[in-house]
Enzyme design. Sequence first.
Site, PDB file in Angstrom:
ATOM      1  N   TYR A  38       0.835  -1.207   0.000  1.00 12.84           N
ATOM      2  CA  TYR A  38       0.000   0.000   0.000  1.00 12.84           C
ATOM      3  C   TYR A  38       0.874   1.263   0.000  1.00 12.84           C
ATOM      4  CZ  TYR A  38      -3.127   3.586   1.883  1.00 12.84           C
ATOM      5  OH  TYR A  38      -3.825   4.741   2.102  1.00 12.84           O
ATOM      6  N   GLN A  97     -16.137   6.604   0.080  1.00 15.95           N
ATOM      7  CA  GLN A  97     -14.904   6.563  -0.691  1.00 15.95           C
ATOM      8  C   GLN A  97     -14.986   5.315  -1.576  1.00 15.95           C
ATOM      9  OE1 GLN A  97     -11.269   4.703   0.602  1.00 15.95           O
ATOM     10  NE2 GLN A  97     -10.354   6.724   0.842  1.00 15.95           N
ATOM     11  N   LYS A 146     -13.318   2.858  -4.060  1.00 17.30           N
ATOM     12  CA  LYS A 146     -11.984   2.438  -4.498  1.00 17.30           C
ATOM     13  C   LYS A 146     -12.021   2.135  -5.992  1.00 17.30           C
ATOM     14  CE  LYS A 146      -9.681   2.265  -0.538  1.00 17.30           C
ATOM     15  NZ  LYS A 146      -8.753   3.361  -0.251  1.00 17.30           N
ATOM     16  N   ASP A 186     -11.038   6.964  -4.879  1.00 15.79           N
ATOM     17  CA  ASP A 186      -9.667   6.765  -4.380  1.00 15.79           C
ATOM     18  C   ASP A 186      -8.965   5.735  -5.264  1.00 15.79           C
ATOM     19  OD1 ASP A 186      -7.317   6.533  -3.049  1.00 15.79           O
ATOM     20  OD2 ASP A 186      -8.169   5.876  -1.131  1.00 15.79           O
ATOM     21  N   GLU A 236      -8.966  11.087  -4.865  1.00 14.61           N
ATOM     22  CA  GLU A 236      -7.965  10.861  -3.820  1.00 14.61           C
ATOM     23  C   GLU A 236      -6.780  10.100  -4.389  1.00 14.61           C
ATOM     24  OE1 GLU A 236      -9.533   9.795   0.036  1.00 14.61           O
ATOM     25  OE2 GLU A 236      -7.859   8.443   0.427  1.00 14.61           O
ATOM     26  N   ASP A 272      -3.170  11.349  -0.387  1.00 14.27           N
ATOM     27  CA  ASP A 272      -3.147  10.374   0.703  1.00 14.27           C
ATOM     28  C   ASP A 272      -1.720   9.826   0.824  1.00 14.27           C
ATOM     29  OD1 ASP A 272      -3.333   8.224   2.415  1.00 14.27           O
ATOM     30  OD2 ASP A 272      -5.194   7.437   1.639  1.00 14.27           O
ATOM     31  N   LYS A 301      -3.097  10.025   7.427  1.00 18.01           N
ATOM     32  CA  LYS A 301      -2.948   8.718   8.073  1.00 18.01           C
ATOM     33  C   LYS A 301      -2.114   8.912   9.342  1.00 18.01           C
ATOM     34  CE  LYS A 301      -5.152   6.333   4.908  1.00 18.01           C
ATOM     35  NZ  LYS A 301      -6.007   7.493   4.558  1.00 18.01           N
ATOM     36  N   TRP A 344     -12.080   7.088   9.207  1.00 23.26           N
ATOM     37  CA  TRP A 344     -12.302   5.726   8.695  1.00 23.26           C
ATOM     38  C   TRP A 344     -11.748   4.772   9.738  1.00 23.26           C
ATOM     39  CZ3 TRP A 344      -9.224   1.466   7.821  1.00 23.26           C
ATOM     40  CH2 TRP A 344      -9.834   0.401   7.145  1.00 23.26           C
TER      41      TRP A 344
HETATM   42  C1  0XW Z   1      -9.736   3.605   3.137  1.00 23.42           C
HETATM   43  N1  0XW Z   1      -8.489   3.540   3.832  1.00 23.42           N
HETATM   44  C2  0XW Z   1      -8.475   4.497   4.923  1.00 23.42           C
HETATM   45  C3  0XW Z   1      -8.336   2.141   4.381  1.00 23.42           C
HETATM   46  C4  0XW Z   1      -7.466   1.359   3.446  1.00 23.42           C
HETATM   47  O1  0XW Z   1      -6.400   0.776   4.109  1.00 23.42           O
HETATM   48  C5  0XW Z   1      -6.953   2.357   2.440  1.00 23.42           C
HETATM   49  C6  0XW Z   1      -7.248   3.689   3.005  1.00 23.42           C
HETATM   50  C7  0XW Z   1      -7.171   4.796   1.967  1.00 23.42           C
HETATM   51  O2  0XW Z   1      -7.848   5.822   2.053  1.00 23.42           O
HETATM   52  O3  0XW Z   1      -6.360   4.700   1.046  1.00 23.42           O
HETATM   53 MG    MG Z   2      -6.756   6.774   0.309  1.00 27.46          MG
END
Ligand code: 0XW
Ligand code: MG
Length: 367
Positions: free
Chosen positions: A56, A162, A164, A193, A218, A241, A265, A320
């Site tokens: 990641y 969000q 993905k 994202d 994102e 991010d 984060k 989150w």
């Molecule tokens: C959604 N999240 C906070 C959890 C996953 O680990 C990835 C992350 C993101 O925003 O990339």
């Molecule tokens: Mg992200």
Amino acid sequence: MRIREIHVHQHDLPVAGGPFRMARTTVDALDTTVVRVVTDSGHVGWGETCPVGPVYQAHHALGARAALAEVAPGLIGQDARAIEVVRSEMDARLDGHGYAKAAIDIALWDLAGKLYGRRICDLLGGGRRERVPAYHATSVGEPEQVAREAREKVVAGFRRLQIKVGGRAVEQDIATLRAVWAAVGTDARLVADANRGWTGRDAMLLSNACADIPLSLEQPCNSMDEIAAVRQHLRHPVYLDESAEDLATILRALSWNVCDGLALKLTRSGGLSAMRAIRDVCAARGIPQTSDDSWGGDIVAAACVHLAATVPDGLLDGVWLAAPYIRESYDPAAPMTIRDGHVAVPDGPGLGLTLDPATFGEPVASY
Ligand code: 0XW
Ligand code: MG
């Protein structure tokens, strides 16, 4: 009030409900590292760091524990209340590796709260709210299935989703966002994202194809340079991010005008001390932000929620939590949970958690 012992525990967090897919990685179990700091007064502080697999971003679980082995021995005997001094001591012993040092930093804030009898959000300047909004992240998936999940989450109370995307043909991402928009409309704020998964070309194609959908992008591309190269051609706000590595990088991003918001984060930034500074920089520049982490159990979740409680009104996009993907809670009497799309700020000093070392078994290392 000196640090007497530091214990490092390894703990497995299988992903409940099947694997979680992102553009560059799919995870079905996480390896988390829990840190227990004990003072000569018998107080205990808890910290945690949990990379979401080794791909990641440039973090991995074994790396976290190796980094802690470098820094922890030198912290024994230090004043646990002098958090900035301890941070400097960690930097003097190991360059970088903020995501590992973050576990110690969180534990020291938990300890400080217990020593002073205050919640972490109070020590960070004061809680502005007793519950914080959460956002939901969908796994990369087929348009109709993602749209169905998005609708369900709106009904469950989430006001930010969000979605993905990335790691496949961008046309599939466009179809997914169109299906979600049709299912949800303006009932929730939408974020796409790509987790570094698009080329600049893909980002431009998608942004133009979805120009009529109010959404934010994102971490569309791999690096800040790649994002900067296409930013002026995008029709949507951009959040950083993975590229928002630390305060210095964030300052550079803001001065380059590369982003409109930050998906922060906690552990990547270096912990609560670093996040406090980043929060204040964002306030000075009017930058909206999330308060979350890549993964982690109740310790990471509680720390993110305390920080989120202190973010100025209008700038908090949400937290989150990995909680919906984790079957167990570290604190079964008061688990970190999402209700009506919100998370209550834990009561009680420090993180507000009551933890039993037996939950994490024998330490893998003690200093
Ligand atoms: C959604 N999240 C906070 C959890 C996953 O680990 C990835 C992350 C993101 O925003 O990339
Ligand atoms: Mg992200």
